[in-house]
Write a protein that holds these residues in place. Structure first.
Motif, PDB file in Angstrom:
ATOM      1  N   ALA A 261       0.810  -1.098  -0.294  1.00  0.00           N
ATOM      2  CA  ALA A 261       0.123  -0.136  -0.127  1.00  0.00           C
ATOM      3  C   ALA A 261       1.011   1.251  -0.025  1.00  0.00           C
ATOM      4  CB  ALA A 261      -0.947  -0.067   1.269  1.00  0.00           C
ATOM      5  N   ALA A 262       0.247   2.284  -0.414  1.00  0.00           N
ATOM      6  CA  ALA A 262       0.974   3.712  -0.445  1.00  0.00           C
ATOM      7  C   ALA A 262      -0.176   4.718  -0.323  1.00  0.00           C
ATOM      8  CB  ALA A 262       1.479   3.943  -1.874  1.00  0.00           C
ATOM      9  N   PRO A 263       0.520   5.926   0.256  1.00  0.00           N
ATOM     10  CA  PRO A 263      -0.738   6.925   0.877  1.00  0.00           C
ATOM     11  C   PRO A 263      -0.869   7.875  -0.223  1.00  0.00           C
ATOM     12  CG  PRO A 263       1.928   7.353   1.484  1.00  0.00           C
ATOM     13  CD  PRO A 263       1.732   5.942   0.912  1.00  0.00           C
ATOM     14  N   LEU A 264      -2.249   8.459   0.129  1.00  0.00           N
ATOM     15  CA  LEU A 264      -2.467   9.446  -0.831  1.00  0.00           C
ATOM     16  C   LEU A 264      -2.543  10.794  -0.011  1.00  0.00           C
ATOM     17  CD1 LEU A 264      -6.031   7.909  -2.215  1.00  0.00           C
ATOM     18  CD2 LEU A 264      -3.549   7.988  -3.225  1.00  0.00           C
ATOM     19  N   VAL A 265      -1.711  11.786  -0.495  1.00  0.00           N
ATOM     20  CA  VAL A 265      -1.427  12.963   0.172  1.00  0.00           C
ATOM     21  C   VAL A 265      -2.413  13.945  -0.564  1.00  0.00           C
ATOM     22  CG1 VAL A 265       0.331  14.474   1.042  1.00  0.00           C
ATOM     23  CG2 VAL A 265       0.678  11.875   0.934  1.00  0.00           C
ATOM     24  N   GLY A 266      -2.867  15.069   0.139  1.00  0.00           N
ATOM     25  CA  GLY A 266      -3.437  16.111  -0.310  1.00  0.00           C
ATOM     26  C   GLY A 266      -2.446  17.147  -0.559  1.00  0.00           C
ATOM     27  N   PRO A 267      -3.035  18.259  -1.373  1.00  0.00           N
ATOM     28  CA  PRO A 267      -2.165  19.412  -1.521  1.00  0.00           C
ATOM     29  C   PRO A 267      -1.671  20.179  -0.318  1.00  0.00           C
ATOM     30  CG  PRO A 267      -4.293  20.042  -2.147  1.00  0.00           C
ATOM     31  CD  PRO A 267      -4.612  18.605  -1.804  1.00  0.00           C
ATOM     32  N   ASP A 268      -2.366  20.059   0.776  1.00  0.00           N
ATOM     33  CA  ASP A 268      -1.656  20.442   2.129  1.00  0.00           C
ATOM     34  C   ASP A 268      -0.746  19.729   2.809  1.00  0.00           C
ATOM     35  OD1 ASP A 268      -3.396  18.525   2.908  1.00  0.00           O
ATOM     36  OD2 ASP A 268      -4.369  19.578   4.294  1.00  0.00           O
ATOM     37  N   GLY A 269      -0.469  18.469   2.017  1.00  0.00           N
ATOM     38  CA  GLY A 269       0.727  17.452   2.697  1.00  0.00           C
ATOM     39  C   GLY A 269       0.134  16.663   3.633  1.00  0.00           C
ATOM     40  N   ALA A 270      -1.139  16.689   4.190  1.00  0.00           N
ATOM     41  CA  ALA A 270      -1.804  15.826   5.006  1.00  0.00           C
ATOM     42  C   ALA A 270      -2.516  14.336   4.274  1.00  0.00           C
ATOM     43  CB  ALA A 270      -3.168  16.332   5.705  1.00  0.00           C
ATOM     44  N   VAL A 271      -2.213  13.289   4.926  1.00  0.00           N
ATOM     45  CA  VAL A 271      -2.490  12.206   4.300  1.00  0.00           C
ATOM     46  C   VAL A 271      -4.117  11.816   4.465  1.00  0.00           C
ATOM     47  CG1 VAL A 271      -2.572  10.955   6.584  1.00  0.00           C
ATOM     48  CG2 VAL A 271      -2.322   9.467   4.392  1.00  0.00           C
ATOM     49  N   VAL A 272      -4.634  11.498   3.213  1.00  0.00           N
ATOM     50  CA  VAL A 272      -6.209  11.406   3.153  1.00  0.00           C
ATOM     51  C   VAL A 272      -6.814   9.947   3.101  1.00  0.00           C
ATOM     52  CG1 VAL A 272      -6.289  13.726   2.193  1.00  0.00           C
ATOM     53  CG2 VAL A 272      -6.282  11.850   0.702  1.00  0.00           C
ATOM     54  N   GLY A 273      -5.963   9.150   2.797  1.00  0.00           N
ATOM     55  CA  GLY A 273      -6.278   7.770   2.505  1.00  0.00           C
ATOM     56  C   GLY A 273      -4.924   6.813   1.908  1.00  0.00           C
ATOM     57  N   ALA A 274      -5.366   5.593   1.213  1.00  0.00           N
ATOM     58  CA  ALA A 274      -4.251   5.051   0.998  1.00  0.00           C
ATOM     59  C   ALA A 274      -4.720   4.072  -0.214  1.00  0.00           C
ATOM     60  CB  ALA A 274      -3.436   4.395   1.954  1.00  0.00           C
ATOM     61  N   VAL A 275      -3.853   3.578  -1.104  1.00  0.00           N
ATOM     62  CA  VAL A 275      -4.133   2.684  -2.156  1.00  0.00           C
ATOM     63  C   VAL A 275      -3.600   1.319  -1.810  1.00  0.00           C
ATOM     64  CG1 VAL A 275      -4.129   2.014  -4.766  1.00  0.00           C
ATOM     65  CG2 VAL A 275      -4.864   4.212  -3.640  1.00  0.00           C
ATOM     66  N   ASN A 276      -4.309   0.096  -1.837  1.00  0.00           N
ATOM     67  CA  ASN A 276      -3.250  -1.238  -2.067  1.00  0.00           C
ATOM     68  C   ASN A 276      -3.752  -2.229  -3.161  1.00  0.00           C
ATOM     69  OD1 ASN A 276      -5.434  -2.674  -1.334  1.00  0.00           O
ATOM     70  ND2 ASN A 276      -4.203  -3.661   0.658  1.00  0.00           N
ATOM     71  N   LEU A 277      -2.669  -2.966  -3.096  1.00  0.00           N
ATOM     72  CA  LEU A 277      -2.891  -3.946  -4.288  1.00  0.00           C
ATOM     73  C   LEU A 277      -2.531  -5.377  -3.615  1.00  0.00           C
ATOM     74  CD1 LEU A 277      -1.337  -4.035  -7.770  1.00  0.00           C
ATOM     75  CD2 LEU A 277      -0.803  -5.857  -6.214  1.00  0.00           C
ATOM     76  N   SER A 278      -3.308  -6.335  -3.674  1.00  0.00           N
ATOM     77  CA  SER A 278      -3.462  -7.658  -2.801  1.00  0.00           C
ATOM     78  C   SER A 278      -2.931  -8.653  -3.963  1.00  0.00           C
ATOM     79  CB  SER A 278      -4.364  -8.149  -2.081  1.00  0.00           C
ATOM     80  OG  SER A 278      -5.714  -7.941  -2.909  1.00  0.00           O
ATOM     81  N   VAL A 279      -2.197  -9.855  -3.457  1.00  0.00           N
ATOM     82  CA  VAL A 279      -1.679 -10.947  -4.501  1.00  0.00           C
ATOM     83  C   VAL A 279      -2.040 -12.078  -3.762  1.00  0.00           C
ATOM     84  CG1 VAL A 279      -0.190  -9.431  -5.838  1.00  0.00           C
ATOM     85  CG2 VAL A 279       0.667 -10.875  -3.920  1.00  0.00           C
ATOM     86  N   SER A 280      -2.236 -13.185  -4.204  1.00  0.00           N
ATOM     87  CA  SER A 280      -2.408 -14.421  -3.726  1.00  0.00           C
ATOM     88  C   SER A 280      -0.828 -14.780  -3.151  1.00  0.00           C
ATOM     89  CB  SER A 280      -2.589 -15.619  -4.710  1.00  0.00           C
ATOM     90  OG  SER A 280      -2.565 -16.943  -4.271  1.00  0.00           O
ATOM     91  N   ALA A 281      -0.760 -15.268  -1.830  1.00  0.00           N
ATOM     92  CA  ALA A 281       0.553 -15.749  -1.207  1.00  0.00           C
ATOM     93  C   ALA A 281       0.890 -17.038  -2.009  1.00  0.00           C
ATOM     94  CB  ALA A 281       0.398 -16.120   0.135  1.00  0.00           C
TER      95      ALA A 281
END
Length: 294
Positions: free
Chosen positions: A237-257
């Motif tokens: 996962a990686a964070p989503l950051v708004g123009p004010d520099g504050a984190v607003v959420g995150a995106v992730n990608l999942s795979v089969s182990a």
């Protein structure tokens, strides 16, 4: 530039034609698969020029304008002049190239300002799924939990059981840890302390281990969950950051182990996730609707 899949364009019906006096007998250009006379080629060319701009390509030379509009350079010069005159482009006096003007930026910001975080992110999430073939999710933090607010399932592989609306302790997931790493240290420690102690699998990290890992996550730009919430899956996962520099959420990608090791996932998929998160972050308006809060 990320684009949504093409959608069918509704054509005027007979009643609309009669009311407006429109008739289908003009010699104008036609859109592929559409009706002759309704497609205005000049507008289509101008819009193609505007669509050619991207964060990676902020300036177009005259030859680029010609290529985007599929016209000769003399015709491209007239298109560029018109768009500059109307405020949609500006001309760089040093390079003679074209950049987006105030009207184009205002239209874009007005559109983004009316959209929620999942709506803005959706085409980017779909693009990431299509590039990798894996399930992609978007989550926000809600106090000491993460809430899944968007999910684009893999078309090739069975996906995890986490659906929109699922809530998990913020320290337990790659999404939550990516968010925690971008929060002020005091806030991150408070949320981890408030986060429900949940040993979802034998490989789930402790709260102490999560806090110790946050500096490394912050440095490399992504968080990894190696079978901590499900023995069947790994995620990055990686964070989503708004123009004010504050984190607003995150995106992730999942795979089969069973299909991919953690090392392979980091080497091949982590850069894709980080790039996607950065692309979404680059277009977020201030105070985007649907952002997370601590």
């Amino acid at each position: 530039m990320v684009r949504r899949a093409a959608e069918s364009v509704p054509e005027p019906d007979a009643a609309e034609e009669e009311a407006t006096g429109a008739v289908d007998d003009s010699p104008g250009a036609s859109a592929e698969g559409g009706r002759p006379g309704y497609y205005i080629a000049a507008i289509g060319r101008a819009l193609a020029v505007l669509d050619a701009f991207s964060p990676e390509r902020p300036e177009l030379a005259l030859r680029d304008v010609a290529a985007a509009a599929d016209v000769t350079q003399p015709s491209a010069l007239r298109i560029g002049y018109t768009l500059v005159r109307e405020g949609f482009l500006v001309r760089n006096p040093l390079t003679k190239g074209y950049r987006l003007g105030p009207k184009a930026i205002s239209v874009g910001m007005a559109t983004l300002g009316s959209m929620t975080l999942p709506e803005i992110a959706e085409p980017y999430l779909v693009d990431l799924r299509d590039r990798t073939g894996e399930t992609v999710k978007l989550a926000i933090h809600h106090g000491a939990t993460v809430v899944f607010v968007s999910r684009v399932p893999s078309l090739q592989h069975p996906s995890s059981a986490h659906h929109i609306g699922t809530r998990l302790p913020i320290h337990a997931t790659s999404l939550g840890r990516a968010i925690l790493a971008r929060l002020p240290e005091d806030d991150a420690e408070r949320l981890v302390a408030e986060s429900a102690e949940a040993q979802l699998t034998a490989r789930a990290p402790s709260r102490e281990a999560v806090l110790a890992e946050l500096p490394r996550i912050r440095e490399r730009g992504y968080a990894v969950n190696d079978q901590g919430t499900s023995l069947e899956h790994r995620s990055v996962a990686a964070p989503l950051v708004g123009p004010d520099g504050a984190v607003v959420g995150a995106v992730n990608l999942s795979v089969s182990a069973h299909r991919m090791s953690a090392k392979e996932m980091e080497a091949t998929l982590a850069p894709e996730v980080v790039a996607d998160a950065e692309a979404i972050s680059a277009v977020l308006p201030p105070d985007v609707q649907g952002r997370g809060w601590s």
